[in-house]
Each structure stands twice: as C-alpha cells, then as structure tokens.
Design an enzyme around this catalytic site. Structure first.
Site, PDB file in Angstrom:
ATOM      1  N   LYS A 118       0.818  -1.214   0.000  1.00 52.72           N
ATOM      2  CA  LYS A 118       0.000   0.000   0.000  1.00 52.72           C
ATOM      3  C   LYS A 118       0.851   1.263   0.000  1.00 52.72           C
ATOM      4  CE  LYS A 118      -4.054  -2.082   2.177  1.00 52.72           C
ATOM      5  NZ  LYS A 118      -4.963  -2.097   3.335  1.00 52.72           N
ATOM      6  N   LYS A 201      -7.564 -10.417  -7.394  1.00 49.05           N
ATOM      7  CA  LYS A 201      -8.602 -10.572  -6.386  1.00 49.05           C
ATOM      8  C   LYS A 201      -9.808  -9.693  -6.712  1.00 49.05           C
ATOM      9  CE  LYS A 201      -9.208 -10.348  -1.339  1.00 49.05           C
ATOM     10  NZ  LYS A 201      -8.551 -10.026  -0.047  1.00 49.05           N
ATOM     11  N   LYS A 204     -13.723  -4.178  -4.465  1.00 56.18           N
ATOM     12  CA  LYS A 204     -14.744  -3.143  -4.593  1.00 56.18           C
ATOM     13  C   LYS A 204     -14.209  -1.904  -5.290  1.00 56.18           C
ATOM     14  CE  LYS A 204     -13.867  -3.046   0.343  1.00 56.18           C
ATOM     15  NZ  LYS A 204     -14.468  -3.520   1.576  1.00 56.18           N
TER      16      LYS A 204
END
Length: 339
Positions: A118, A201, A204
């Site tokens: 991240k 993966k 959203k």
C-alpha cells in the site's frame, strides 16, 4: 502456552471502505455466520478506525459503516447470538492499541506485506495510522481474549503479528495473560477472484462493475455478471488437477463450491466435462438463489439507518462489558496507577 483456560472466542471484522462484494461474503461473512453456535462466543466488528488510515469522506464513511452492518445482518449474523458493533464506539480498542504500539517492534511493522504494497515507493507520504494499524488489529483481537480469528490468506501475517505481540507482552511482564490466537483459514473460496481476470482478487475498487458481484446487486444483475464472466475455451475437467493454469475456470468452480457448501472436486463430479454454456447458467442460478435474498434484506435494512445504529450501539455496549475487565487487568500489569 496453553489456551485451555481461555473461553473459545472468535473475533473478526470488515473495513467499511466501499461496498461489500461476493469476496467479502464468501471469504468472511458466510464463515462468520457458520461459526455462530455453541462452540464459540462470536464477536464481529465493522472496523471503521481502520478505514481512516486513508482519507474517507465522513458522509461516505457513515453510509459504508451502515451498509457493512446491514450486509452482515442480512447474511445471517444474529445480534442476539453474536456481538456486532462498530469499532469506534468501543474506545478500549484504541487504548489497548497504544500499549501494543509500545510492545510491537518497528522491524515487525516494516515487514508487513500489506504496508509494503500500500505504501509503495511513497511511504514517507503515508499516514502513521497506515503503518501502525496492524497493532490496532492485534488490540481488536486480544481485547476480547479471542482464541480464533477467521481470516483469508492475505491477513494471516497480521494474526501472526498478533501472536508475536501477545507472546512478547506475556514474556516482558512475566504473565500468562493474552492467548496465542489461532488463525482459521479454510474453505474453497477464501480468495475470490475478479470475474474478468482470474489472476486478480475481486475488489470493490476495481475499474469495472462487471469485475465483481456486489452484495447489493439484484437477481438480474447477478445472473448477467456470471453469464459474462471471462472463461477459457476448454470445458470443465473431470478432476481438480485439470484446473491448473486455468485461473478463471478455477475461480468459477470455487465460487460454486463455496455457495453450494461442497468441494471443488464435487462440483466437477456434478459437471464432468461440461461446457461453459452449461456451467455458467447453473452457477448464475445458484448465486441468485443464495445472494438475491441477502440483497433484498440489505435494501430493507439500509432504508432504516436508525435501526442499524440502534443495533450497533447495543452491540457496542456488550462489547465494552467484555473489553473493560481485560483492559483494566492489562493496565494493572503494565503498572498504571488507577483509582
């Protein structure tokens, strides 16, 4: 260290950053529902403090918190059998996290794979919260002396950190106080993949809505997305080994297996050598049967946010009753003077 003296207790949570997907349901919520029962005390949390490690619009965060809670309730999390709440209503999480910040080592945090992914090359610009949030995750778990945490493979490292923090705390203070929590990783679809790219993966935050099944999708949308899911040219194999090197095929087989509560091998036994023109409609029918009622119930629940807030507040009260004695004892062990 023996865990026999600890009440078998499950803790897990979902971050309210964007809508819920099929990945959240199969990889987490469905398993949480199944774990409700006499074997464990179950504590489930909307981890809104984790969400703000990156910027969140306040109104969107409130809406997302309620939507996640609605998804959990609609899927079968029973607020009478489980403790369900949002993290920020239980301040003991933050208090214990600070103590764990002083137990955890910088080297441990630097090794966290999700931090590396991240933060990337711009780590200096990231929030301190993003760096330290695995310590808060450890506090989430150990605040309730949770003995088991159902997680996906991508979160296993954080449970291992929780174990390290518990062990170091116990060692440093010469106590046998925090349990060495066990990760629970099981089932055929713990990592649900993208419907357009089986190597990624389901997320959203994906670019196209066709990549994912949203928990708010209606029956027609669910069916259409599965019908249009990417596949290869070959039919289904007769054994699981035949899925090797076929990520899209494996993903759809594992989704069917998880929805039907059977193994991938049993799926292939039902559809030996079937073409996609046979299998995808069957998968779509099964998904609609399982997911459409959840979507309808979510819509009903989110139409009454005050009721969701009431249930979360009630759950938070129960969570505080469990958490405060454990925090009090932690403060005593550390040496804090208290009235």
């Amino acid at each position: 260290m023996s865990e026999s003296r600890f009440t078998p207790r499950v803790f897990s949570g979902i971050k309210p950053s964007g809508g819920l997907t099929l990945g959240n349901y199969l990889g987490a919520i469905k398993r949480w529902v199944d774990m409700q029962g006499p074997e464990f005390e179950t504590i489930y949390c909307v981890v809104d403090l984790h969400a703000i490690t990156v910027w969140q619009d306040p109104a969107e965060l409130r809406a997302a918190t309620r939507e996640v809670a609605a998804g959990m309730l609609a899927s079968g999390i029973d607020p009478e059998r489980s403790v369900l709440f949002n993290q920020s209503q239980v301040s003991q999480h933050s208090e214990l996290a600070w103590i764990f910040n002083c137990v955890a080592r910088m080297g441990w945090m630097n090794r966290m794979t999700q931090w590396k992914e991240k933060a990337g090359k711009n780590a200096e610009a990231q929030s301190l919260g993003l760096f330290a949030y695995p310590s808060l995750m450890a506090a989430d778990i150990l605040l309730y002396h949770a003995t088991h945490v159902p997680v996906g493979e991508d979160q296993k490292q954080h449970v291992e950190l929780t174990r390290d923090i518990a062990a170091k705390f116990n060692h440093d203070y010469k106590v046998d106080f925090f349990p060495i929590t066990e990760p629970v990783i099981e089932g055929p679809a713990m990592r649900v993949m993208n419907l357009r790219d089986g190597t990624r993966k389901m997320s959203k935050s994906g670019e196209s809505d066709m990549e994912r099944i949203n928990m708010t999708d209606d029956a027609d949308t669910i069916a259409r997305k599965f019908q249009k899911a990417r596949t290869d040219a070959s039919p289904l194999p007769e054994i699981v080994d035949g899925l090797e090197g076929r990520p899209e095929a494996r993903n759809l087989v594992e989704i069917y297996a998880s929805l039907a509560d059977i193994t991938p091998a049993e799926v292939l036994a039902r559809f030996p050598g079937a073409g996609w023109g046979t299998f995808k409609p069957a998968l779509a029918e099964l998904a609609v049967e399982k997911l459409a009622p959840i979507s309808r119930e979510m819509k009903r629940l989110t139409s009454d946010p005050a009721e969701i807030d009431r249930l979360l507040a009630r759950g938070a009260e129960r969570a505080r009753e469990l958490a405060q004695p454990i925090l009090d004892r932690t403060l005593d062990i550390v040496g804090m003077v208290r009235g």
